[in-house]
Write a protein that holds these residues in place. Structure first.
Motif, PDB file in Angstrom:
ATOM      1  N   GLN A   1      96.724  65.196  94.121  1.00 60.39           N
ATOM      2  CA  GLN A   1      95.626  65.236  94.740  1.00 60.39           C
ATOM      3  C   GLN A   1      94.818  63.322  94.234  1.00 60.39           C
ATOM      4  N   ILE A   2      96.370  62.610  93.566  1.00 56.74           N
ATOM      5  CA  ILE A   2      95.904  61.025  94.650  1.00 56.74           C
ATOM      6  C   ILE A   2      96.090  61.052  95.702  1.00 56.74           C
ATOM      7  N   GLU A   3      97.102  61.501  95.743  1.00 51.11           N
ATOM      8  CA  GLU A   3      97.794  61.647  97.623  1.00 51.11           C
ATOM      9  C   GLU A   3      96.306  62.312  98.549  1.00 51.11           C
ATOM     10  N   GLN A   4      95.835  62.714  98.534  1.00 44.10           N
ATOM     11  CA  GLN A   4      95.132  63.721  99.218  1.00 44.10           C
ATOM     12  C   GLN A   4      93.308  62.869  98.926  1.00 44.10           C
ATOM     13  N   HIS A   5      92.898  62.470  98.028  1.00 44.41           N
ATOM     14  CA  HIS A   5      92.062  61.377  98.301  1.00 44.41           C
ATOM     15  C   HIS A   5      92.124  60.436  98.971  1.00 44.41           C
ATOM     16  N   ALA A   6      93.747  59.424  99.078  1.00 36.68           N
ATOM     17  CA  ALA A   6      94.074  58.698  99.367  1.00 36.68           C
ATOM     18  C   ALA A   6      93.958  58.794 100.815  1.00 36.68           C
ATOM     19  N   GLN A   7      94.297  59.906 101.187  1.00 35.83           N
ATOM     20  CA  GLN A   7      94.137  60.438 102.871  1.00 35.83           C
ATOM     21  C   GLN A   7      92.436  60.685 103.009  1.00 35.83           C
TER      22      GLN A   7
ATOM     23  N   ASP B   1     109.973  74.743  78.273  1.00 36.64           N
ATOM     24  CA  ASP B   1     108.511  75.045  78.335  1.00 36.64           C
ATOM     25  C   ASP B   1     106.797  74.061  78.762  1.00 36.64           C
ATOM     26  N   LEU B   2     106.862  73.485  77.495  1.00 37.85           N
ATOM     27  CA  LEU B   2     106.051  72.197  77.384  1.00 37.85           C
ATOM     28  C   LEU B   2     106.800  71.565  78.706  1.00 37.85           C
ATOM     29  N   LYS B   3     108.021  71.010  78.824  1.00 36.75           N
ATOM     30  CA  LYS B   3     108.047  69.981  79.510  1.00 36.75           C
ATOM     31  C   LYS B   3     107.331  70.456  80.756  1.00 36.75           C
ATOM     32  N   ALA B   4     107.360  72.157  80.965  1.00 38.94           N
ATOM     33  CA  ALA B   4     106.986  72.401  82.573  1.00 38.94           C
ATOM     34  C   ALA B   4     106.128  72.323  82.629  1.00 38.94           C
ATOM     35  N   VAL B   5     104.777  72.956  82.051  1.00 35.41           N
ATOM     36  CA  VAL B   5     103.670  71.994  82.009  1.00 35.41           C
ATOM     37  C   VAL B   5     103.054  71.179  82.416  1.00 35.41           C
ATOM     38  N   TYR B   6     103.695  69.790  81.364  1.00 34.17           N
ATOM     39  CA  TYR B   6     103.473  68.157  81.768  1.00 34.17           C
ATOM     40  C   TYR B   6     103.583  68.281  83.072  1.00 34.17           C
ATOM     41  N   ASP B   7     105.014  68.245  83.719  1.00 32.62           N
ATOM     42  CA  ASP B   7     105.605  68.722  84.628  1.00 32.62           C
ATOM     43  C   ASP B   7     104.904  69.131  86.027  1.00 32.62           C
ATOM     44  N   ALA B   8     104.236  70.258  85.781  1.00 28.09           N
ATOM     45  CA  ALA B   8     103.231  70.657  86.562  1.00 28.09           C
ATOM     46  C   ALA B   8     101.862  70.252  86.587  1.00 28.09           C
ATOM     47  N   LYS B   9     101.155  69.471  85.972  1.00 29.40           N
ATOM     48  CA  LYS B   9     100.112  68.803  86.016  1.00 29.40           C
ATOM     49  C   LYS B   9     100.154  67.150  86.399  1.00 29.40           C
ATOM     50  N   ALA B  10     101.267  66.717  86.107  1.00 26.68           N
ATOM     51  CA  ALA B  10     101.204  65.650  86.570  1.00 26.68           C
ATOM     52  C   ALA B  10     102.039  65.822  88.591  1.00 26.68           C
ATOM     53  N   GLN B  11     102.532  66.065  88.871  1.00 28.28           N
ATOM     54  CA  GLN B  11     102.583  66.739  90.436  1.00 28.28           C
ATOM     55  C   GLN B  11     100.855  67.313  90.939  1.00 28.28           C
ATOM     56  N   ALA B  12     100.642  67.722  90.496  1.00 25.35           N
ATOM     57  CA  ALA B  12      99.130  68.584  90.510  1.00 25.35           C
ATOM     58  C   ALA B  12      98.339  67.057  90.872  1.00 25.35           C
ATOM     59  N   GLN B  13      98.444  66.304  89.176  1.00 23.62           N
ATOM     60  CA  GLN B  13      97.474  64.599  90.023  1.00 23.62           C
ATOM     61  C   GLN B  13      97.843  64.241  90.903  1.00 23.62           C
ATOM     62  N   GLN B  14      99.425  63.664  91.711  1.00 25.17           N
ATOM     63  CA  GLN B  14      99.868  63.117  91.820  1.00 25.17           C
ATOM     64  C   GLN B  14      99.346  63.373  93.194  1.00 25.17           C
TER      65      GLN B  14
END
Length: 65
Positions: free
Chosen positions: A48-54, A33-46
């Motif tokens: 957001q970075i891609e959206q910001h770059a566009q 479950d902890l890994k799922a939280v960290y993975d979800a945060k990382a995917q959301a950040q990625q």
């Protein structure tokens, strides 16, 4: 104060973690479950970075000496 929206996937992962902690699930389940939280945060950040770059393309400047 800036308030950033929390993606649904992160909230769902946190809820699942809380449910498993309350139910006193085995440690490996809690770790997953902890890994799922960290993975979800990382995917959301990625995302957001891609959206910001566009949204803001990098300006190229030709400098001649």
């Amino acid at each position: 104060m800036l308030v950033y929206p929390v993606p649904v996937e992160v909230t769902q992962a946190r809820i699942q973690l809380l449910v498993d902690q309350t139910a006193k699930a085995p440690p490996n389940t809690i770790n997953e479950d902890l890994k799922a939280v960290y993975d979800a945060k990382a995917q959301a950040q990625q995302a957001q970075i891609e959206q910001h770059a566009q949204v803001e393309p990098t300006a190229l400047v030709d400098v001649k000496a």
